[in-house]
Design a protein around this motif. Structure first.
Motif, PDB file in Angstrom:
ATOM      1  N   GLU A 183     -58.721 -15.703 -11.488  1.00  0.00           N
ATOM      2  CA  GLU A 183     -57.464 -15.014 -11.182  1.00  0.00           C
ATOM      3  C   GLU A 183     -56.561 -15.003 -12.427  1.00  0.00           C
ATOM      4  O   GLU A 183     -56.365 -16.026 -13.074  1.00  0.00           O
ATOM      5  CB  GLU A 183     -56.736 -15.732 -10.046  1.00  0.00           C
ATOM      6  CG  GLU A 183     -57.497 -15.756  -8.735  1.00  0.00           C
ATOM      7  CD  GLU A 183     -57.051 -14.677  -7.771  1.00  0.00           C
ATOM      8  OE1 GLU A 183     -56.076 -13.969  -8.082  1.00  0.00           O
ATOM      9  OE2 GLU A 183     -57.684 -14.549  -6.705  1.00  0.00           O
ATOM     10  N   HIS A 184     -56.032 -13.838 -12.761  1.00  0.00           N
ATOM     11  CA  HIS A 184     -55.102 -13.633 -13.885  1.00  0.00           C
ATOM     12  C   HIS A 184     -55.762 -13.789 -15.258  1.00  0.00           C
ATOM     13  O   HIS A 184     -55.054 -13.846 -16.270  1.00  0.00           O
ATOM     14  CB  HIS A 184     -53.911 -14.606 -13.802  1.00  0.00           C
ATOM     15  CG  HIS A 184     -53.327 -14.761 -12.438  1.00  0.00           C
ATOM     16  ND1 HIS A 184     -52.853 -13.688 -11.699  1.00  0.00           N
ATOM     17  CD2 HIS A 184     -53.156 -15.866 -11.653  1.00  0.00           C
ATOM     18  CE1 HIS A 184     -52.404 -14.128 -10.533  1.00  0.00           C
ATOM     19  NE2 HIS A 184     -52.586 -15.424 -10.478  1.00  0.00           N
ATOM     20  N   ARG A 185     -57.109 -13.839 -15.306  1.00  0.00           N
ATOM     21  CA  ARG A 185     -57.753 -14.087 -16.594  1.00  0.00           C
ATOM     22  C   ARG A 185     -58.786 -13.032 -16.974  1.00  0.00           C
ATOM     23  O   ARG A 185     -59.440 -13.158 -18.009  1.00  0.00           O
ATOM     24  CB  ARG A 185     -58.407 -15.472 -16.606  1.00  0.00           C
ATOM     25  CG  ARG A 185     -57.424 -16.613 -16.472  1.00  0.00           C
ATOM     26  CD  ARG A 185     -58.023 -17.934 -16.903  1.00  0.00           C
ATOM     27  NE  ARG A 185     -59.185 -18.314 -16.125  1.00  0.00           N
ATOM     28  CZ  ARG A 185     -59.132 -18.972 -14.966  1.00  0.00           C
ATOM     29  NH1 ARG A 185     -57.953 -19.290 -14.437  1.00  0.00           N
ATOM     30  NH2 ARG A 185     -60.236 -19.304 -14.332  1.00  0.00           N
ATOM     31  N   TRP A 186     -58.939 -11.972 -16.189  1.00  0.00           N
ATOM     32  CA  TRP A 186     -59.919 -10.940 -16.525  1.00  0.00           C
ATOM     33  C   TRP A 186     -59.335  -9.949 -17.522  1.00  0.00           C
ATOM     34  O   TRP A 186     -58.213  -9.471 -17.347  1.00  0.00           O
ATOM     35  CB  TRP A 186     -60.382 -10.212 -15.265  1.00  0.00           C
ATOM     36  CG  TRP A 186     -61.167 -11.098 -14.360  1.00  0.00           C
ATOM     37  CD1 TRP A 186     -60.730 -11.721 -13.230  1.00  0.00           C
ATOM     38  CD2 TRP A 186     -62.526 -11.488 -14.549  1.00  0.00           C
ATOM     39  NE1 TRP A 186     -61.725 -12.473 -12.682  1.00  0.00           N
ATOM     40  CE2 TRP A 186     -62.856 -12.361 -13.469  1.00  0.00           C
ATOM     41  CE3 TRP A 186     -63.500 -11.202 -15.502  1.00  0.00           C
ATOM     42  CZ2 TRP A 186     -64.115 -12.931 -13.329  1.00  0.00           C
ATOM     43  CZ3 TRP A 186     -64.760 -11.775 -15.368  1.00  0.00           C
ATOM     44  CH2 TRP A 186     -65.051 -12.614 -14.295  1.00  0.00           C
ATOM     45  N   PRO A 200     -52.641 -10.885 -19.277  1.00  0.00           N
ATOM     46  CA  PRO A 200     -51.485 -10.059 -19.660  1.00  0.00           C
ATOM     47  C   PRO A 200     -51.817  -8.804 -20.465  1.00  0.00           C
ATOM     48  O   PRO A 200     -51.090  -7.812 -20.402  1.00  0.00           O
ATOM     49  CB  PRO A 200     -50.625 -11.034 -20.482  1.00  0.00           C
ATOM     50  CG  PRO A 200     -50.970 -12.379 -19.926  1.00  0.00           C
ATOM     51  CD  PRO A 200     -52.438 -12.305 -19.607  1.00  0.00           C
ATOM     52  N   GLY A 201     -52.899  -8.812 -21.225  1.00  0.00           N
ATOM     53  CA  GLY A 201     -53.244  -7.630 -22.016  1.00  0.00           C
ATOM     54  C   GLY A 201     -54.389  -6.831 -21.454  1.00  0.00           C
ATOM     55  O   GLY A 201     -54.955  -5.988 -22.152  1.00  0.00           O
ATOM     56  N   GLY A 202     -54.717  -7.059 -20.187  1.00  0.00           N
ATOM     57  CA  GLY A 202     -55.906  -6.451 -19.603  1.00  0.00           C
ATOM     58  C   GLY A 202     -55.693  -5.041 -19.090  1.00  0.00           C
ATOM     59  O   GLY A 202     -54.590  -4.487 -19.136  1.00  0.00           O
ATOM     60  N   SER A 203     -56.780  -4.452 -18.575  1.00  0.00           N
ATOM     61  CA  SER A 203     -56.700  -3.088 -18.055  1.00  0.00           C
ATOM     62  C   SER A 203     -57.657  -2.896 -16.887  1.00  0.00           C
ATOM     63  O   SER A 203     -58.632  -3.635 -16.732  1.00  0.00           O
ATOM     64  CB  SER A 203     -57.025  -2.070 -19.150  1.00  0.00           C
ATOM     65  OG  SER A 203     -58.392  -2.115 -19.518  1.00  0.00           O
ATOM     66  N   LEU A 233     -55.986   2.002 -16.903  1.00  0.00           N
ATOM     67  CA  LEU A 233     -54.626   1.665 -16.515  1.00  0.00           C
ATOM     68  C   LEU A 233     -54.246   0.308 -17.088  1.00  0.00           C
ATOM     69  O   LEU A 233     -55.089  -0.589 -17.192  1.00  0.00           O
ATOM     70  CB  LEU A 233     -54.492   1.619 -14.984  1.00  0.00           C
ATOM     71  CG  LEU A 233     -55.059   2.804 -14.193  1.00  0.00           C
ATOM     72  CD1 LEU A 233     -54.877   2.555 -12.701  1.00  0.00           C
ATOM     73  CD2 LEU A 233     -54.400   4.108 -14.606  1.00  0.00           C
ATOM     74  N   GLU A 234     -52.980   0.145 -17.424  1.00  0.00           N
ATOM     75  CA  GLU A 234     -52.496  -1.129 -17.951  1.00  0.00           C
ATOM     76  C   GLU A 234     -51.192  -1.493 -17.264  1.00  0.00           C
ATOM     77  O   GLU A 234     -50.459  -0.604 -16.807  1.00  0.00           O
ATOM     78  CB  GLU A 234     -52.280  -1.034 -19.459  1.00  0.00           C
ATOM     79  CG  GLU A 234     -51.293   0.036 -19.875  1.00  0.00           C
ATOM     80  CD  GLU A 234     -51.202   0.219 -21.379  1.00  0.00           C
ATOM     81  OE1 GLU A 234     -51.820  -0.587 -22.102  1.00  0.00           O
ATOM     82  OE2 GLU A 234     -50.523   1.161 -21.820  1.00  0.00           O
ATOM     83  N   PRO A 235     -50.889  -2.793 -17.161  1.00  0.00           N
ATOM     84  CA  PRO A 235     -49.615  -3.192 -16.547  1.00  0.00           C
ATOM     85  C   PRO A 235     -48.437  -2.538 -17.251  1.00  0.00           C
ATOM     86  O   PRO A 235     -48.381  -2.469 -18.475  1.00  0.00           O
ATOM     87  CB  PRO A 235     -49.598  -4.714 -16.732  1.00  0.00           C
ATOM     88  CG  PRO A 235     -51.050  -5.092 -16.776  1.00  0.00           C
ATOM     89  CD  PRO A 235     -51.720  -3.954 -17.514  1.00  0.00           C
ATOM     90  N   SER A 236     -47.499  -2.022 -16.458  1.00  0.00           N
ATOM     91  CA  SER A 236     -46.337  -1.342 -17.020  1.00  0.00           C
ATOM     92  C   SER A 236     -45.203  -2.333 -17.252  1.00  0.00           C
ATOM     93  O   SER A 236     -45.168  -3.427 -16.691  1.00  0.00           O
ATOM     94  CB  SER A 236     -45.879  -0.224 -16.086  1.00  0.00           C
ATOM     95  OG  SER A 236     -45.571  -0.743 -14.809  1.00  0.00           O
TER      96      SER A 236
END
Length: 218
Positions: free
Chosen positions: A106-109, A138-141, A209-212
């Motif tokens: 979780e939160h690490r892919w 944090p830098g994932g997609s 897609l990436e976190p906005s």
């Protein structure tokens, strides 16, 4: 009434099966394509997987296994024990998991992969994309297949068909390229890229897609 999972697993073993909507529209599931080696259309997604990748709804594992051969850490997850076994048989790593349940990493892919229309699982692409965003580092997609422009966002009940056998109805959705920006934004994601490729089954629309920076209210 037959459990959809039972007919899905039968189709994985026989290479046949179809999906039908409540309006009577029916189309064959491309199970043989899912079970083959990745084609040029798949590489549009695979080439962008540059770190640990979670393949959601991995099916028989063509993408999970290919990433492993490339040296990219990859885990396939599927609710089907048959799909997991097929993925492992071709050299991929897979677990029987529901993406909406507890998940490894979780939160690490670095990437979450939603190929072959799997953004429609559960009938709510916004919920699915929220979940995928939660799984990312944090830098994932999120990398996904979408429907052609003009499809919009459609949701409804479908069932699986195998000869005279039909499953119980379940929720599914279709997300078109034209609705992607608004749906992604509702899930706290922005569209990094949208492109079209052609594979063995014809043209495909895909996106990253990436976190906005701006988060909507949930």
């Amino acid at each position: 009434m037959i459990d959809p999972l039972e007919l899905y697993e039968t189709g994985l073993c026989t290479g046949s099966g179809a999906m039908e909507t409540a309006t009577g529209a029916r189309w064959a599931l491309p199970i043989r394509a899912w079970s083959s080696e990745p084609d040029d259309g798949d590489r549009g997604l695979l080439d962008r997987c540059l770190g640990p990748t979670l393949d959601v709804g991995c099916g028989p594992g063509r993408l999970t296994a290919d990433l492993g051969r490339r040296g990219t850490p990859a885990l396939g997850v599927d609710i089907s024990a048959v799909a997991v076994a097929l993925t492992r048989a071709r050299g991929g790593t897979a677990l029987r998991r529901d993406v909406f349940g507890r998940m490894l990493g979780e939160h690490r892919w670095r990437h979450v992969l939603l190929a072959d229309g799997n953004v429609g699982i559960g009938g709510d692409p916004i919920r699915m994309l929220w979940r995928c965003r939660d799984l990312l580092d944090p830098g994932g997609s999120v990398l996904l297949d979408v429907e052609p422009p003009g499809t919009g966002l459609r949701a409804g009940s479908v069932r699986l068909v195998d000869g005279e056998r039909t499953s119980a109805w379940f929720a599914w959705a279709w997300l078109g390229a034209d609705a992607l920006t608004s749906v992604a934004a509702a899930a706290g994601l922005g569209v990094r890229a949208l492109w079209q490729v052609t594979g063995a089954s014809g043209p495909r629309w895909q996106a990253e897609l990436e976190p906005s920076d701006r988060w909507p209210c949930r």
